[in-house]
Design an enzyme around this catalytic site. Sequence first.
Site, PDB file in Angstrom:
ATOM      1  N   ASP A 366      -0.514  45.404 110.360  1.00 59.48           N
ATOM      2  CA  ASP A 366       0.078  46.561 109.679  1.00 59.48           C
ATOM      3  C   ASP A 366       0.288  46.257 108.200  1.00 59.48           C
ATOM      4  O   ASP A 366      -0.287  45.319 107.637  1.00 59.48           O
ATOM      5  CB  ASP A 366       1.374  46.970 110.404  1.00 59.48           C
ATOM      6  CG  ASP A 366       1.656  48.460 110.313  1.00 59.48           C
ATOM      7  OD1 ASP A 366       2.194  48.895 109.276  1.00 59.48           O
ATOM      8  OD2 ASP A 366       1.330  49.193 111.265  1.00 59.48           O
ATOM      9  N   ASP A 367       1.141  47.041 107.584  1.00 59.80           N
ATOM     10  CA  ASP A 367       1.423  46.991 106.146  1.00 59.80           C
ATOM     11  C   ASP A 367       1.755  45.563 105.681  1.00 59.80           C
ATOM     12  O   ASP A 367       2.402  44.802 106.400  1.00 59.80           O
ATOM     13  CB  ASP A 367       2.631  47.913 105.905  1.00 59.80           C
ATOM     14  CG  ASP A 367       2.806  48.258 104.448  1.00 59.80           C
ATOM     15  OD1 ASP A 367       2.082  47.708 103.611  1.00 59.80           O
ATOM     16  OD2 ASP A 367       3.679  49.104 104.172  1.00 59.80           O
ATOM     17  N   LYS A 476      -5.582  52.105 110.970  1.00 57.31           N
ATOM     18  CA  LYS A 476      -4.409  52.994 111.021  1.00 57.31           C
ATOM     19  C   LYS A 476      -4.255  53.555 109.615  1.00 57.31           C
ATOM     20  O   LYS A 476      -3.930  52.826 108.677  1.00 57.31           O
ATOM     21  CB  LYS A 476      -3.175  52.185 111.422  1.00 57.31           C
ATOM     22  CG  LYS A 476      -1.876  52.970 111.426  1.00 57.31           C
ATOM     23  CD  LYS A 476      -0.743  52.094 111.938  1.00 57.31           C
ATOM     24  CE  LYS A 476       0.609  52.754 111.833  1.00 57.31           C
ATOM     25  NZ  LYS A 476       1.690  51.838 112.182  1.00 57.31           N
ATOM     26  N   TRP A 477      -4.500  54.852 109.471  1.00 60.23           N
ATOM     27  CA  TRP A 477      -4.514  55.521 108.156  1.00 60.23           C
ATOM     28  C   TRP A 477      -3.140  56.153 107.925  1.00 60.23           C
ATOM     29  O   TRP A 477      -2.839  57.209 108.461  1.00 60.23           O
ATOM     30  CB  TRP A 477      -5.611  56.588 108.153  1.00 60.23           C
ATOM     31  CG  TRP A 477      -5.807  57.322 106.864  1.00 60.23           C
ATOM     32  CD1 TRP A 477      -4.913  58.113 106.211  1.00 60.23           C
ATOM     33  CD2 TRP A 477      -6.999  57.354 106.074  1.00 60.23           C
ATOM     34  NE1 TRP A 477      -5.468  58.626 105.076  1.00 60.23           N
ATOM     35  CE2 TRP A 477      -6.747  58.178 104.965  1.00 60.23           C
ATOM     36  CE3 TRP A 477      -8.260  56.761 106.201  1.00 60.23           C
ATOM     37  CZ2 TRP A 477      -7.710  58.437 103.990  1.00 60.23           C
ATOM     38  CZ3 TRP A 477      -9.218  57.021 105.236  1.00 60.23           C
ATOM     39  CH2 TRP A 477      -8.939  57.855 104.137  1.00 60.23           C
ATOM     40  N   GLY A 528       4.099  58.134 108.213  1.00 55.56           N
ATOM     41  CA  GLY A 528       5.474  57.755 108.537  1.00 55.56           C
ATOM     42  C   GLY A 528       5.755  58.178 109.974  1.00 55.56           C
ATOM     43  O   GLY A 528       6.734  58.854 110.254  1.00 55.56           O
ATOM     44  N   ASP A 534      -1.519  66.943 113.352  1.00 57.31           N
ATOM     45  CA  ASP A 534      -2.076  68.295 113.425  1.00 57.31           C
ATOM     46  C   ASP A 534      -3.534  68.219 113.862  1.00 57.31           C
ATOM     47  O   ASP A 534      -4.152  67.149 113.829  1.00 57.31           O
ATOM     48  CB  ASP A 534      -1.939  69.007 112.071  1.00 57.31           C
ATOM     49  CG  ASP A 534      -2.592  68.235 110.938  1.00 57.31           C
ATOM     50  OD1 ASP A 534      -3.826  68.119 110.955  1.00 57.31           O
ATOM     51  OD2 ASP A 534      -1.878  67.740 110.037  1.00 57.31           O
ATOM     52  N   ASP A 548       7.809  57.254 114.034  1.00 58.95           N
ATOM     53  CA  ASP A 548       8.367  55.936 113.731  1.00 58.95           C
ATOM     54  C   ASP A 548       9.576  55.646 114.607  1.00 58.95           C
ATOM     55  O   ASP A 548      10.162  54.566 114.503  1.00 58.95           O
ATOM     56  CB  ASP A 548       8.758  55.846 112.251  1.00 58.95           C
ATOM     57  CG  ASP A 548       7.578  55.421 111.391  1.00 58.95           C
ATOM     58  OD1 ASP A 548       6.555  54.999 111.955  1.00 58.95           O
ATOM     59  OD2 ASP A 548       7.679  55.515 110.152  1.00 58.95           O
ATOM     60  N   GLU A 614      10.094  39.050 131.485  1.00 58.94           N
ATOM     61  CA  GLU A 614       9.626  40.190 130.679  1.00 58.94           C
ATOM     62  C   GLU A 614       8.134  40.051 130.369  1.00 58.94           C
ATOM     63  O   GLU A 614       7.389  41.036 130.354  1.00 58.94           O
ATOM     64  CB  GLU A 614      10.426  40.275 129.374  1.00 58.94           C
ATOM     65  CG  GLU A 614      11.868  40.726 129.577  1.00 58.94           C
ATOM     66  CD  GLU A 614      12.715  40.525 128.327  1.00 58.94           C
ATOM     67  OE1 GLU A 614      13.605  41.349 128.095  1.00 58.94           O
ATOM     68  OE2 GLU A 614      12.506  39.535 127.594  1.00 58.94           O
TER      69      GLU A 614
HETATM   70  C1  DGJ Z   1       4.939  54.033 108.435  1.00 59.47           C
HETATM   71  C2  DGJ Z   1       4.291  53.900 109.787  1.00 59.47           C
HETATM   72  O1  DGJ Z   1       4.591  54.978 110.595  1.00 59.47           O
HETATM   73  C3  DGJ Z   1       4.765  52.593 110.412  1.00 59.47           C
HETATM   74  O2  DGJ Z   1       4.253  52.479 111.709  1.00 59.47           O
HETATM   75  C4  DGJ Z   1       4.293  51.475 109.546  1.00 59.47           C
HETATM   76  O3  DGJ Z   1       2.900  51.423 109.523  1.00 59.47           O
HETATM   77  C5  DGJ Z   1       4.845  51.635 108.137  1.00 59.47           C
HETATM   78  N1  DGJ Z   1       4.555  52.932 107.609  1.00 59.47           N
HETATM   79  C6  DGJ Z   1       4.281  50.585 107.225  1.00 59.47           C
HETATM   80  O4  DGJ Z   1       4.640  50.781 105.934  1.00 59.47           O
END
Ligand code: DGJ
Length: 732
Positions: A366-367, A476-477, A528, A534, A548, A614
Site C-alpha cells: 500500500d501507500d 489499487k487506484w 479513501g 460507482d 476505510d 487465530e
Molecule cells: C485510503 C485507502 O482507502 C486506504 O486503504 C489506504 O490505501 C490509504 N488511502 C493509503 O493512503
Amino acid sequence: MSIKVTEQGRNFYLETLNTMYQLKADEYGVVKHIWYGAKTGCDMEYLFDFPDVGFSGNIYDAGNTKEYSLDTLPLEYSCGGIGDYRLSAAAVTHADGSNALDLRFEGYEIKKGKYSIYGMPAVYADEDEAETLEIRLKDTASDIYVILKYGVLESKDIITRSAVFVNEGQKPVKITKAFSLCLDIPQGDWEWVHFHGRHTMERTVERRPLIHGIQESSSDRGTSSHQQNPTVILCSKDCTETSGECIGAALVYSGSFQTKIELTQLNQIRLIAGINCDGFGWELKAKEEFYTPEVILSYSCVGFEKLSHNFHNVIKNNICRGKYKLAERPVLINNWEATYFDFDSERIESIAREASRLGVDMFVLDDGWFGKRDSDTSGLGDWFVNENKLKGGLNQLVEKVKSYGMSFGIWLEPEMVSEDSELYRKHPDWAIKIPNRKPMRGRYQLVLDITRKDVRDYLFEVISGVLKSADITYVKWDMNRSISDWYSAKLPAENMGEIRHRYVLGLYELLDRLTSAFPNVLFEGCSGGGGRFDAGILYYCPQIWCSDDTDAYERTKIQYGTSFFYPVSTIGSHVSTVPNHQTGRKTPIETRAITAMSGSFGYELDLNTLNNEEKAAVTEQIKRFKEYGPLIHNGKYYRLSNPLADNYAIWSFVSEDCSEALVHGMIFHTEPNMLRYSVKLRGLAPEKEYVIDGGEKVYTGRALMEGGILLPKSWGDFFPVEIHLKEYRAVK
Ligand code: DGJ
C-alpha cells in the site's frame, strides 16, 4: 423484438421480460412519457386526463385547449424556458442569450445491439442481447438536436438511457444543463431511498416519504463521493424486499452528479439524474456533439430484492470487463493497517511470508513505497521506489514475494500530487488551483489537472514504467480528497464550466489506456475507501475498496447499503486487527472473516501478531472462501435482515440451480435467557430438500422459507453465523 412501434412510428414500447416502458410523440411532436412499470400489453395513455390547472400555461400550437400544458403532462425529456416549471433535464444558452429549448419529435431509429458512449463507460452487450432506440428531437427555433438513446436488455429487465446534444447550426451554444435521465411517474404514492454517509460510513440506507417540492442527493466534490451515491430508488409506500413496486436508477458516472426528485403540485413525481449542473457550462460548437453519461434503470413489482438482482446481473456481466470480471479473485493481504507508512523490505517480507504460509494468494504493497513518502504530507507524484525503505528496489521485493508463492500488487494515487514532491517542484502548474488564490488542501495534497493531455500522457508513461518494472498483477487506484479550486490553464475562461466533466473524461481516458495496455492486471478502485464507488469506475476496475472502515459490525451496515445496487464481487472487504483502528471495537476473528467474505476477500493486518489458534483460523477461512467463493460471487444475494434495525445482520447466497445456499452474518448483542432467532430464507426451491453441513435433519425449501432457519445460540457480542446448506439429493 424488445422495441415495438405503433401509430405510424410515434408510439414506442420498450419491453423486457417483466417490464414495459412507453413513450409517445403526440400531434404537436411533444414526446410524452406514458409508462414505466409492469408489462401490461396495453397502451397506458388511457390513464391520462389532465385538467386545466391555473398558472400552468399552454403551448401555442394547442390553441385554446387549456388542458394541454407542458407543466402538467408527463414528459420524456423536459427542457427549461418554455413553461414547464418542474425540474428540467436540459438547458442551453443560445448565441442571442436566450435559453429556451423546445424539443419536438423528428424521427427515430431502432438498432440491433447496445449503443456505446464515446469516451465514457456504459453498459455493453452482445448484438442479440440488446436493442437500441434513438429518438431524434429538434428545437423548434434553432438547429439544436437532442438524441435520446435507450438500450433495452430484455432478458435482464434493464433499460439504459443517455442523451446526445448535437449542434447543426452555425453558431456555438452553451449547454448549461444536460441530465441523462428525466423520468415522470404520473400516479402513485411513492417514497425514495438514497445512500448517504461520510468517510468510513458510506452508503447508509435512508428511506423517506417524498415532500412537495424538490429533494436531492448529489455530489459537487468532483467524485461520486462518500456522502451520496449516484444511485436512487423510488418505491411504493408498501415496498419491502419481496413485494411492492420500485424503480432503481444508477448513474454510470464518477464525478459531480445530481439526482433530484420533485413531487409536483399534482402529486406527480419527476426524477432527473445526471451531471451536476451547478457551475456546469459546455460550449457546443457548430457540428459538435455532447454526450451525457448513462443511467441504468430497472423496475420491480416484487420489491427491492429483485431490483438488486437485476442491477447485480447487469453490473457484473455488462459493466465490469476484462480478465477478472467473472474470475475468482485472489485472496490478498494488504499492509496498510499493519504498517501505515512505517515499513522496510524486511517488515514487508515478514508480513508476506506469514500470509503465504497461511494460504494468502497475493501481497499488496500500500501507500508509502515511493518518493519521499514517510507520512501523508509528501511524495505523491514521485512514482519511483523509495530505496531507503525498499532496499534493492521494487523488482527485488516482488521476486521475493513471488518466491513465497504469492503474486504482487501495488498502491497508486495517480491523480494527486504533494507540494513536497519532485513532480510538483518541476510542474507546479500541473496542479488544479486558481491563480492568485491559495488552494484548499485535502490530506495535504493537491489534484493534478488531468483535463490536460500532457498530464495524462505523463501519468500513462510513469505508471506503465512502474507496472513494467516488476511482475505486478494488481493495482489499487486510490484518490484521497474532494476536488475544489477548479481551474485549468488550458481552458479558455469562458469555458471553465467544462472542467469538472473534463476531469472525469480525463480519468476515464487514462483508465482506459492503462487497463488496455495491462490486461492481465487486476485494477481495484478506491477513494479513501468507497468515495468513488460507482458503476463508472466498475467499467475499468471490477472491484472497489468498499470503505476505510474495517470494523466488521459497521461493515455489515455499509455492505448492506452497497448491496442494493452493487454485486458482492465488486466489494473489496478485508479482515483487520482488533481493537479495530476506526472504532476501537473488538469482534471475533471468525465474525470479521464472515463479513469480509461477502466481497473480494482479503486480510489487512500483520498475521505474525496472531496466536496459533487465530492463525489456524485464518488458514481455515481461506480454505472456506475458496470453497464458497464461486457461490458467493456467482450466486444470488439475499438481504435477510436489516442491520440498521435488527439485532443481527444476516444475508445469504443461493446458487442459480437452488441446490446450495450459504447463510452468513452475525448476531450483534447477546442477552441472557434469549430465544434463538429464526430467519426466513429466500430463493430456495420450495419442493427441494436440504441438509445443513454436519447435520442430519432434512428440511424442505418451503419450511426454510416459511418457517425459517434457527440461528445458532449466541455467546458474547458479534457472534458469527455461517450455515451451509446443500440439496439433500445431491449429498445422498
Ligand atoms: C485510503 C485507502 O482507502 C486506504 O486503504 C489506504 O490505501 C490509504 N488511502 C493509503 O493512503
